[in-house]
Design an enzyme around this catalytic site. Structure first.
Site, PDB file in Angstrom:
ATOM      1  N   ASP A 141      -5.579 -15.648  -9.846  1.00 52.54           N
ATOM      2  CA  ASP A 141      -5.520 -14.319  -9.234  1.00 52.54           C
ATOM      3  C   ASP A 141      -6.428 -13.375 -10.016  1.00 52.54           C
ATOM      4  O   ASP A 141      -6.342 -13.304 -11.246  1.00 52.54           O
ATOM      5  CB  ASP A 141      -4.082 -13.796  -9.218  1.00 52.54           C
ATOM      6  CG  ASP A 141      -3.908 -12.661  -8.208  1.00 52.54           C
ATOM      7  OD1 ASP A 141      -4.750 -12.533  -7.290  1.00 52.54           O
ATOM      8  OD2 ASP A 141      -2.919 -11.907  -8.334  1.00 52.54           O
ATOM      9  N   HIS A 148      -6.857  -0.051  -7.867  1.00 53.18           N
ATOM     10  CA  HIS A 148      -5.592  -0.636  -8.320  1.00 53.18           C
ATOM     11  C   HIS A 148      -5.554  -0.693  -9.847  1.00 53.18           C
ATOM     12  O   HIS A 148      -4.542  -0.353 -10.459  1.00 53.18           O
ATOM     13  CB  HIS A 148      -5.410  -2.032  -7.726  1.00 53.18           C
ATOM     14  CG  HIS A 148      -4.225  -2.766  -8.285  1.00 53.18           C
ATOM     15  ND1 HIS A 148      -2.930  -2.333  -8.089  1.00 53.18           N
ATOM     16  CD2 HIS A 148      -4.140  -3.879  -9.064  1.00 53.18           C
ATOM     17  CE1 HIS A 148      -2.096  -3.166  -8.715  1.00 53.18           C
ATOM     18  NE2 HIS A 148      -2.812  -4.107  -9.308  1.00 53.18           N
ATOM     19  N   GLU A 213       2.297  -7.309  -3.304  1.00 51.48           N
ATOM     20  CA  GLU A 213       0.893  -6.950  -3.541  1.00 51.48           C
ATOM     21  C   GLU A 213       0.089  -7.449  -2.354  1.00 51.48           C
ATOM     22  O   GLU A 213       0.129  -8.641  -2.026  1.00 51.48           O
ATOM     23  CB  GLU A 213       0.360  -7.566  -4.850  1.00 51.48           C
ATOM     24  CG  GLU A 213       0.940  -6.905  -6.096  1.00 51.48           C
ATOM     25  CD  GLU A 213       0.273  -7.366  -7.396  1.00 51.48           C
ATOM     26  OE1 GLU A 213      -0.358  -8.432  -7.395  1.00 51.48           O
ATOM     27  OE2 GLU A 213       0.398  -6.636  -8.407  1.00 51.48           O
ATOM     28  N   GLU A 215      -3.071  -8.638  -0.828  1.00 53.43           N
ATOM     29  CA  GLU A 215      -4.300  -9.256  -1.328  1.00 53.43           C
ATOM     30  C   GLU A 215      -4.887 -10.149  -0.245  1.00 53.43           C
ATOM     31  O   GLU A 215      -4.235 -10.433   0.762  1.00 53.43           O
ATOM     32  CB  GLU A 215      -4.002 -10.144  -2.559  1.00 53.43           C
ATOM     33  CG  GLU A 215      -3.268  -9.427  -3.679  1.00 53.43           C
ATOM     34  CD  GLU A 215      -3.277 -10.201  -5.003  1.00 53.43           C
ATOM     35  OE1 GLU A 215      -4.040 -11.182  -5.103  1.00 53.43           O
ATOM     36  OE2 GLU A 215      -2.525  -9.809  -5.900  1.00 53.43           O
ATOM     37  N   ASP A 247       1.181 -11.380  -3.212  1.00 48.85           N
ATOM     38  CA  ASP A 247       1.467 -11.791  -4.589  1.00 48.85           C
ATOM     39  C   ASP A 247       2.701 -11.014  -5.060  1.00 48.85           C
ATOM     40  O   ASP A 247       2.593 -10.024  -5.777  1.00 48.85           O
ATOM     41  CB  ASP A 247       0.241 -11.498  -5.463  1.00 48.85           C
ATOM     42  CG  ASP A 247       0.456 -11.898  -6.917  1.00 48.85           C
ATOM     43  OD1 ASP A 247       1.272 -12.793  -7.175  1.00 48.85           O
ATOM     44  OD2 ASP A 247      -0.195 -11.295  -7.782  1.00 48.85           O
ATOM     45  N   LYS A 267       5.214 -13.117 -11.846  1.00 42.21           N
ATOM     46  CA  LYS A 267       4.364 -13.372 -10.681  1.00 42.21           C
ATOM     47  C   LYS A 267       4.515 -14.768 -10.105  1.00 42.21           C
ATOM     48  O   LYS A 267       4.060 -14.998  -8.991  1.00 42.21           O
ATOM     49  CB  LYS A 267       2.888 -13.217 -11.095  1.00 42.21           C
ATOM     50  CG  LYS A 267       2.537 -11.856 -11.656  1.00 42.21           C
ATOM     51  CD  LYS A 267       2.037 -10.975 -10.562  1.00 42.21           C
ATOM     52  CE  LYS A 267       1.422  -9.703 -11.126  1.00 42.21           C
ATOM     53  NZ  LYS A 267       0.998  -8.836 -10.009  1.00 42.21           N
ATOM     54  N   THR A 369      -4.664  -6.970  -5.988  1.00 42.32           N
ATOM     55  CA  THR A 369      -4.160  -5.941  -5.084  1.00 42.32           C
ATOM     56  C   THR A 369      -5.311  -5.068  -4.596  1.00 42.32           C
ATOM     57  O   THR A 369      -6.051  -4.503  -5.395  1.00 42.32           O
ATOM     58  CB  THR A 369      -3.127  -5.075  -5.824  1.00 42.32           C
ATOM     59  OG1 THR A 369      -2.146  -5.937  -6.384  1.00 42.32           O
ATOM     60  CG2 THR A 369      -2.475  -4.077  -4.897  1.00 42.32           C
TER      61      THR A 369
HETATM   62 MN    MN Z   1      -1.897  -9.936  -7.864  1.00 42.74          MN
END
Ligand code: MN
Length: 437
Positions: A141, A148, A213, A215, A247, A267, A369
């Site tokens: 990621d 962000h 998040e 994404e 995420d 996460k 993000t």
């Molecule tokens: Mn993320």
């Protein structure tokens, strides 16, 4: 990437629903996924979305060859694309991806002689269920939105400037491929180690600061040889397509664990992918310049290329919606755009391979993000509520600091401009279930 006949906004399809004004899946899109009929014992197989249907590629492959006018390259890609994951198709590379797209586009057009035979290969999307379109080998990621990075940094430390390395390289961390799951996978509220305010020591407890998040997931097609970096000029030819990615994040766990090594247990409990992969070829009409300002530092040569500056970004509108627990209506959480990301997908790939690290077909790269410059473009609750300090009030009056049990988050994405057909990503959905245990 050049435009070709598959992008022609005037192309008519014999699939009538491909012409609905709000469809995500006109004939100019043709995203790939893996599906079967819901509650059936059918085999999972590859398909292409068209209107409100799925073109079953195993059924197309089973047609007599005179009903399937394709050259060898397209036929090989068709067989790869009909399997239980798209990895084999992705490993074939861009010439094969294009050959299949062109063959499918021609066969789905009004006047195609094989229309009658192909009509029997359609499955209604309303009857389908999906599995992950790819076997994700590795998941990384990134952190490509400067908006962000700045806003989230200021939640944790007011007044903080953008970290100096942000505009020198695309920053990322290695995630967990094993907890990437398909849209509609429920999210059980995770527990973790949390330091509650004013307490001398942490507790192990269900997260109180569950977040989404918004994404995009970038899917690697052909990889590189171990030890051989991918030059930026060629990087995009190694990228197959994009999907929506949520995420999910636990901010209280993150705040306690993340310094100095970055995200870990905050996460890796679930990352949700949408079922349809929109190819880079389908996105060609929506390319825009990378955002760069006078005061930005120079880009080092290995991450710089005139083509990337000119059209490295992609104009993709991205929306997150909340269906609050116990309610039927969807409320907008944010509306942002991928064009605001500082680093392109190709730059992410080049950076990832820049030390010789091996990328492979099916690797997933998250963009991070995708917040934009305006407050309503903040793409997670951490920013929208300033770390839970100020509740977000939704159009129907619902307020949220963080996600509550029973809440459903829905991500959508679409591309729209004059002179091109509107294409979309479908949706990426997940409901929060209470902590179990
Ligand atoms: Mn993320």
């Amino acid at each position: 990437m050049l435009l070709n006949e598959t992008h022609d906004p005037g192309l008519p399809s014999w699939v009538a629903s491909a012409h609905k004004a709000d469809t995500d899946f006109p004939i100019q899109n043709l995203p790939h996924g893996v599906f079967r009929r819901r509650q059936s014992k059918e085999a999972w197989r590859g398909g292409v979305a068209i209107g409100d249907a799925i073109l079953d590629l195993t059924a197309v492959a089973a047609l007599p060859s005179d009903e399937r006018p394709m050259d060898d390259e397209a036929t090989r890609a068709l067989l790869a694309a009909s399997q239980t994951s798209l990895n084999a198709l992705m490993a074939l590379g861009p010439t094969a991806w294009h050959a299949l797209r062109l063959a499918l586009s021609r066969a789905l057009r009004v006047g195609a002689p094989q229309a009658a035979a192909w009509r029997s290969c359609l499955v209604p999307q309303a009857e389908a269920e999906y599995q992950l379109p790819v076997e994700v080998g590795n998941y990384t990621d990134f952190f490509t939105s400067s908006h962000h990075a700045l806003n989230a940094g200021r939640v944790f430390q007011p007044g903080r400037e953008l970290l100096p390395q942000f505009k020198w390289l695309p920053i990322g961390y290695h995630g967990r491929a094993s907890t990437v799951a398909i849209s509609d996978t429920p999210l059980q509220r995770p527990a973790g180690q949390i330091l509650l305010p004013g307490q001398p020591q942490p507790v192990y407890a269900p997260t109180r600061q569950l977040d989404f998040e918004l994404e995009l997931g970038v899917l690697v097609g052909t990889g590189n040889t171990l030890g051989q970096p991918l030059p930026l000029a060629q990087a995009e030819q190694h990228l197959f397509g994009l999907c929506l990615l949520n995420d999910w994040s636990a901010r209280d766990i993150q705040a306690w664990e993340a310094v100095p090594l970055g995200p870990f247990m905050a996460k890796n409990f679930l990352s949700t992918l949408s079922p349809w992969v929109v190819t880079f070829e389908a996105l060609a009409p929506f390319r825009v310049p990378l955002p760069r300002a006078e005061e930005d530092p120079p880009t080092l040569p290995y991450l710089d290329h005139p083509e990337q500056v000119r059209q490295g970004a992609i104009d993709i509108a991205l929306e997150a919606q909340l269906q609050p627990a116990g309610q039927a209506s969807l409320q907008r959480l944010c509306l942002t755009n991928y064009r605001h990301a500082y680093w392109s997908a190709a730059q992410m790939l080049t950076q990832h391979s820049s030390n010789g690290c091996r990328l492979q077909a099916g690797d997933l790269l998250g963009t991070g993000t995708l917040s934009g410059p305006a407050p309503e473009q903040a793409a997670c609750l951490l920013e929208l509520t300033q770390g839970g300090r100020r509740p977000l009030t939704l159009p129907d009056g619902t307020q949220r600091h963080w996600l509550e049990d029973g809440d459903t988050v829905v991500l959508r994405g679409w591309c729209q401009r004059e002179g091109a057909a509107r294409i979309g990503f479908g949706e990426c959905r997940g409901q929060v279930l209470p902590h179990a245990g």
